[in-house]
Design a protein around this motif. Structure first.
Motif, mmCIF file in Angstrom:
data_model
loop_
_atom_site.group_PDB
_atom_site.id
_atom_site.type_symbol
_atom_site.label_atom_id
_atom_site.label_comp_id
_atom_site.label_asym_id
_atom_site.label_seq_id
_atom_site.Cartn_x
_atom_site.Cartn_y
_atom_site.Cartn_z
ATOM 1 N N LEU A 33 0.815 -1.212 0.000
ATOM 2 C CA LEU A 33 0.000 0.000 0.000
ATOM 3 C C LEU A 33 0.848 1.261 0.000
ATOM 4 N N ALA A 34 0.341 2.290 -0.665
ATOM 5 C CA ALA A 34 0.941 3.627 -0.559
ATOM 6 C C ALA A 34 0.656 4.170 0.843
ATOM 7 N N ASP A 35 1.518 5.045 1.334
ATOM 8 C CA ASP A 35 1.324 5.617 2.674
ATOM 9 C C ASP A 35 -0.018 6.314 2.817
ATOM 10 N N ASP A 36 -0.497 6.950 1.739
ATOM 11 C CA ASP A 36 -1.757 7.701 1.789
ATOM 12 C C ASP A 36 -2.928 6.918 1.193
ATOM 13 N N VAL A 37 -2.877 5.596 1.264
ATOM 14 C CA VAL A 37 -3.916 4.741 0.698
ATOM 15 C C VAL A 37 -5.300 5.171 1.186
ATOM 16 N N GLU A 38 -6.280 5.079 0.305
ATOM 17 C CA GLU A 38 -7.675 5.294 0.675
ATOM 18 C C GLU A 38 -8.361 3.940 0.688
ATOM 19 N N HIS A 39 -8.979 3.620 1.819
ATOM 20 C CA HIS A 39 -9.641 2.331 1.989
ATOM 21 C C HIS A 39 -11.143 2.571 2.066
ATOM 22 N N PHE A 60 -11.623 -3.442 -5.811
ATOM 23 C CA PHE A 60 -11.215 -2.571 -6.909
ATOM 24 C C PHE A 60 -10.098 -1.695 -6.391
ATOM 25 N N MET A 61 -9.048 -1.544 -7.195
ATOM 26 C CA MET A 61 -7.857 -0.855 -6.738
ATOM 27 C C MET A 61 -7.354 0.143 -7.763
ATOM 28 N N THR A 62 -6.726 1.171 -7.240
ATOM 29 C CA THR A 62 -5.965 2.114 -8.045
ATOM 30 C C THR A 62 -4.512 1.920 -7.652
ATOM 31 N N LEU A 63 -3.607 1.929 -8.629
ATOM 32 C CA LEU A 63 -2.188 1.737 -8.361
ATOM 33 C C LEU A 63 -1.373 2.874 -8.954
ATOM 34 N N LYS A 64 -0.301 3.215 -8.258
ATOM 35 C CA LYS A 64 0.650 4.211 -8.747
ATOM 36 C C LYS A 64 2.023 3.835 -8.218
ATOM 37 N N ASP A 65 3.022 3.836 -9.093
ATOM 38 C CA ASP A 65 4.401 3.508 -8.702
ATOM 39 C C ASP A 65 4.476 2.176 -7.960
ATOM 40 N N ASP A 66 3.755 1.172 -8.470
ATOM 41 C CA ASP A 66 3.756 -0.180 -7.913
ATOM 42 C C ASP A 66 3.238 -0.263 -6.481
ATOM 43 N N LYS A 67 2.394 0.683 -6.096
ATOM 44 C CA LYS A 67 1.750 0.660 -4.784
ATOM 45 C C LYS A 67 0.252 0.840 -4.975
ATOM 46 N N ILE A 68 -0.519 0.228 -4.107
ATOM 47 C CA ILE A 68 -1.971 0.366 -4.136
ATOM 48 C C ILE A 68 -2.326 1.669 -3.423
ATOM 49 N N THR A 69 -3.016 2.557 -4.128
ATOM 50 C CA THR A 69 -3.394 3.851 -3.546
ATOM 51 C C THR A 69 -4.859 3.898 -3.132
ATOM 52 N N ARG A 70 -5.652 2.940 -3.621
ATOM 53 C CA ARG A 70 -7.070 2.857 -3.242
ATOM 54 C C ARG A 70 -7.486 1.398 -3.243
ATOM 55 N N VAL A 71 -8.212 1.023 -2.191
ATOM 56 C CA VAL A 71 -8.824 -0.301 -2.106
ATOM 57 C C VAL A 71 -10.310 -0.090 -1.814
ATOM 58 N N THR A 72 -11.160 -0.612 -2.678
ATOM 59 C CA THR A 72 -12.611 -0.573 -2.471
ATOM 60 C C THR A 72 -13.104 -2.003 -2.538
ATOM 61 N N THR A 73 -13.789 -2.451 -1.489
ATOM 62 C CA THR A 73 -14.256 -3.831 -1.444
ATOM 63 C C THR A 73 -15.778 -3.860 -1.319
ATOM 64 N N GLY A 127 -19.460 1.898 5.718
ATOM 65 C CA GLY A 127 -18.690 2.738 6.621
ATOM 66 C C GLY A 127 -17.942 3.832 5.895
ATOM 67 N N LYS A 128 -17.151 4.548 6.658
ATOM 68 C CA LYS A 128 -16.413 5.703 6.163
ATOM 69 C C LYS A 128 -15.137 5.293 5.444
ATOM 70 N N VAL A 129 -14.671 6.177 4.575
ATOM 71 C CA VAL A 129 -13.381 5.987 3.914
ATOM 72 C C VAL A 129 -12.287 6.210 4.954
ATOM 73 N N ARG A 130 -11.337 5.295 4.985
ATOM 74 C CA ARG A 130 -10.181 5.436 5.883
ATOM 75 C C ARG A 130 -8.984 5.840 5.026
ATOM 76 N N LYS A 131 -8.237 6.827 5.496
ATOM 77 C CA LYS A 131 -7.080 7.299 4.727
ATOM 78 C C LYS A 131 -5.801 7.041 5.504
ATOM 79 N N GLY A 132 -4.851 6.397 4.842
ATOM 80 C CA GLY A 132 -3.543 6.139 5.424
ATOM 81 C C GLY A 132 -3.388 4.722 5.937
#
Length: 133
Positions: free
Chosen positions: A26-32, A107-120, A37-42
């Protein structure tokens, strides 16, 4: 690196109960974005969510299928959640060790080989029906 490799490592870590391995993808600033529930960031909030899930549920994902767009920036995984409800989760039916089997997707968004968003997503009504039977 291919997005499918990142996803494979992430989901292998999930199935192994390896939270550190999941966090490493995961990226440090990942959005989950969780199903309810609420979106969790980081990573810290993602880690807290994992701790909560580990207390309440034991899950293994099977029948995994990955789909990735051409530039590797968006991906999804479809799978079956095979689980056991261990400890009652607030606002949900009482846990008595019930088992469940549930189709789900991430569903995921990726940048620089890190996951920046995870939606389940999964069908919460179906899960409630299974653990209430």
């Amino acid at each position: 690196m291919a997005a499918t490799e990142v996803l494979q490592r992430y989901f292998d870590a999930f199935n192994a109960g390896d939270k550190a391995g999941m966090l490493a993808e995961l990226a440090d600033d990942v959005e989950h974005h969780v199903n309810e529930g609420k979106v969790r960031k980081g990573k810290d909030l993602f880690s807290e969510f994992c701790d909560h899930m580990d207390r309440c549920y034991r899950e293994c994902l099977t029948d995994m299928v990955f789909m990735v767009n051409e530039d590797g920036t968006r991906a999804s995984a479809e799978f079956i959640v095979n689980g056991e409800y261990l400890t009652t989760d607030e606002g949900l039916p009482e846990a008595k060790g019930q088992t469940y089997k549930l189709p789900a997707g991430s569903f995921m968004t990726l940048k620089d080989d890190k996951i920046t968003r995870v939606t389940t997503y999964y069908n919460l009504s179906d899960w409630i029906r299974q653990v209430s039977a």
